[in-house]
Design an enzyme around this catalytic site. Sequence first.
Site, PDB file in Angstrom:
ATOM      1  CB  SER A  58      -0.904  -0.004   1.228  1.00  0.00           C
ATOM      2  OG  SER A  58      -0.122   0.251   2.379  1.00  0.00           O
ATOM      3  CE  LYS A  59      -1.763   7.069  -2.550  1.00  0.00           C
ATOM      4  NZ  LYS A  59      -3.139   6.546  -2.681  1.00  0.00           N
ATOM      5  NE  ARG A  60       0.629   0.267   6.013  1.00  0.00           N
ATOM      6  CZ  ARG A  60       1.273  -0.809   6.435  1.00  0.00           C
ATOM      7  NH1 ARG A  60       2.461  -0.698   6.978  1.00  0.00           N
ATOM      8  NH2 ARG A  60       0.714  -1.997   6.313  1.00  0.00           N
ATOM      9  CG  HIS A  61       4.426  -1.115   2.186  1.00  0.00           C
ATOM     10  ND1 HIS A  61       3.171  -1.652   2.020  1.00  0.00           N
ATOM     11  CD2 HIS A  61       4.877  -1.565   3.375  1.00  0.00           C
ATOM     12  CE1 HIS A  61       2.871  -2.403   3.074  1.00  0.00           C
ATOM     13  NE2 HIS A  61       3.888  -2.360   3.910  1.00  0.00           N
ATOM     14  N   GLY A  62       5.652   3.082   0.215  1.00  0.00           N
ATOM     15  CA  GLY A  62       6.388   3.860  -0.788  1.00  0.00           C
ATOM     16  C   GLY A  62       5.846   3.606  -2.172  1.00  0.00           C
TER      17      GLY A  62
END
Length: 468
Positions: free
Chosen positions: A240-244
């Site tokens: 997801s987004k939080r993984h970059g």
Amino acid sequence: MSDRPVVTRIAPSPTGAMHIGTARTALFNWLYARHTGGKYLLRVEDTDRERSTAESVKVIFDGLGWLGLGADEEPVFQAARAERHALAVEAMLARGGAYRDYMTPEELEAERTLARAEGRVVRSAWRDRTPNDAPDRPFVVRLKAPVTGETVIDDQVKGKVTFQNKDLDDLILLRTDGTPTYNLAVVVDDHEMGITHVIRGDDHLNNAARQTLIYQGLGWDAPIWAHLPMIHGPDGAKLSKRHGAQAVGEFADMGYLPEALRNYLAKLGWGHGDDEIFSDEQAIAWFDIKDVVGAPARLDWDKLNHLNNHYIRQAEVDRLTALVADIHQRRDWRLRDGDLAVLARTIPLVRDGAKTLLDLADATVFALKARPLAMPEKALALLTEETRSRLSRLRERLAAAESWEVPSLETLNRGFAESEGVGLGKFGPALRAALSGGAPAPDLAGAMVALGKAESLGRLDDALSQGV
Ligand code: GLU
């Protein structure tokens, strides 16, 4: 089916960015087609007219092109084939594999409630009625799916996956307005494109069961299935987004080389022993869809960076020069005449430490600065009276130097230090500051080679005429 030449496809939906998972699916389809001497095709699944955009079609073409995974033939656009989809349904109706369902919205709602209460899937009474009963009102066409028995997907990655037919409803093939539904379109297109192997993300495993039933309804052979595990973040959670970065374009913008990403993606779910670095030729020779593992793969930035550094060190300097120039321009750095030559000299001297092209661009900034360089306070402080006169003497030797290469300049600098009876540390940092203006730069000799003789002497002169 298995003795036909292999035909694979990547079938992205143009509804946004091109996800890294789509890139990996494309790569595995490409590798398998190349490995078997088959074909690799592209189908744009643009039937969702509201979410599909021309811009994301371009994103897909650009992404595949950048990755070097362009298809072997012109792309097929699914929405343009609606007539073919409807024709297939006509044929299915004729052979009794589908039926017209005239349930009204109210009847459907009532059946839904009943089905829920009885713990079963929705079934329309129209399944078993004759067309003569047909009222004059809108209808959908549904698949006449078997209600007993099992549907088994013999998946190349997941093994045998069994679905109970009683849990699979008669899915809609054509809506009341006559438009085809997604699963129908996929089946008709795959069949007519001659696809032998459907290799895609395992979020489509349930669709494989439904699509198998559609193949049966049409009297066609189903393809060989291979459902790839999802890509997870480094922490094992769904990406997801939080993984970059997740989009192919983001990886490109972050300065990853396509061959590094290909090598990296090949290792997400597949591998060849302990081999970390391999060429496309090796991957093609080794790849087999049966060797893909079923468990989710985890994104590992350190490994990707390691591979990218490897490919940056291997790449042609001209290519890197163009890529780095592009980055500088994107950062609004106006390149002057001769800057490409400066970059081409600088890149081989700084690339070993670069994990990405952005790092590489950063490492070349010192060489592109225009004279006179603004020296930071700290650098100016190094230019004491003593150092200044020493650097003037060094300047004379440098001006007389015939060869301007790293080894000869290293020898010259060392010889000069000896003749002055001091270590390099006595004047090296000041010289480096004069050459780089305080920006990161390679060793003295490297920086001088990157700048060239005239620029190096010019920067030294500028520094000697400034400061304390
Ligand atoms: N269009 C689907 C997707 O983007 C792929 C369908 C398929 O490969 O069958 O997820």
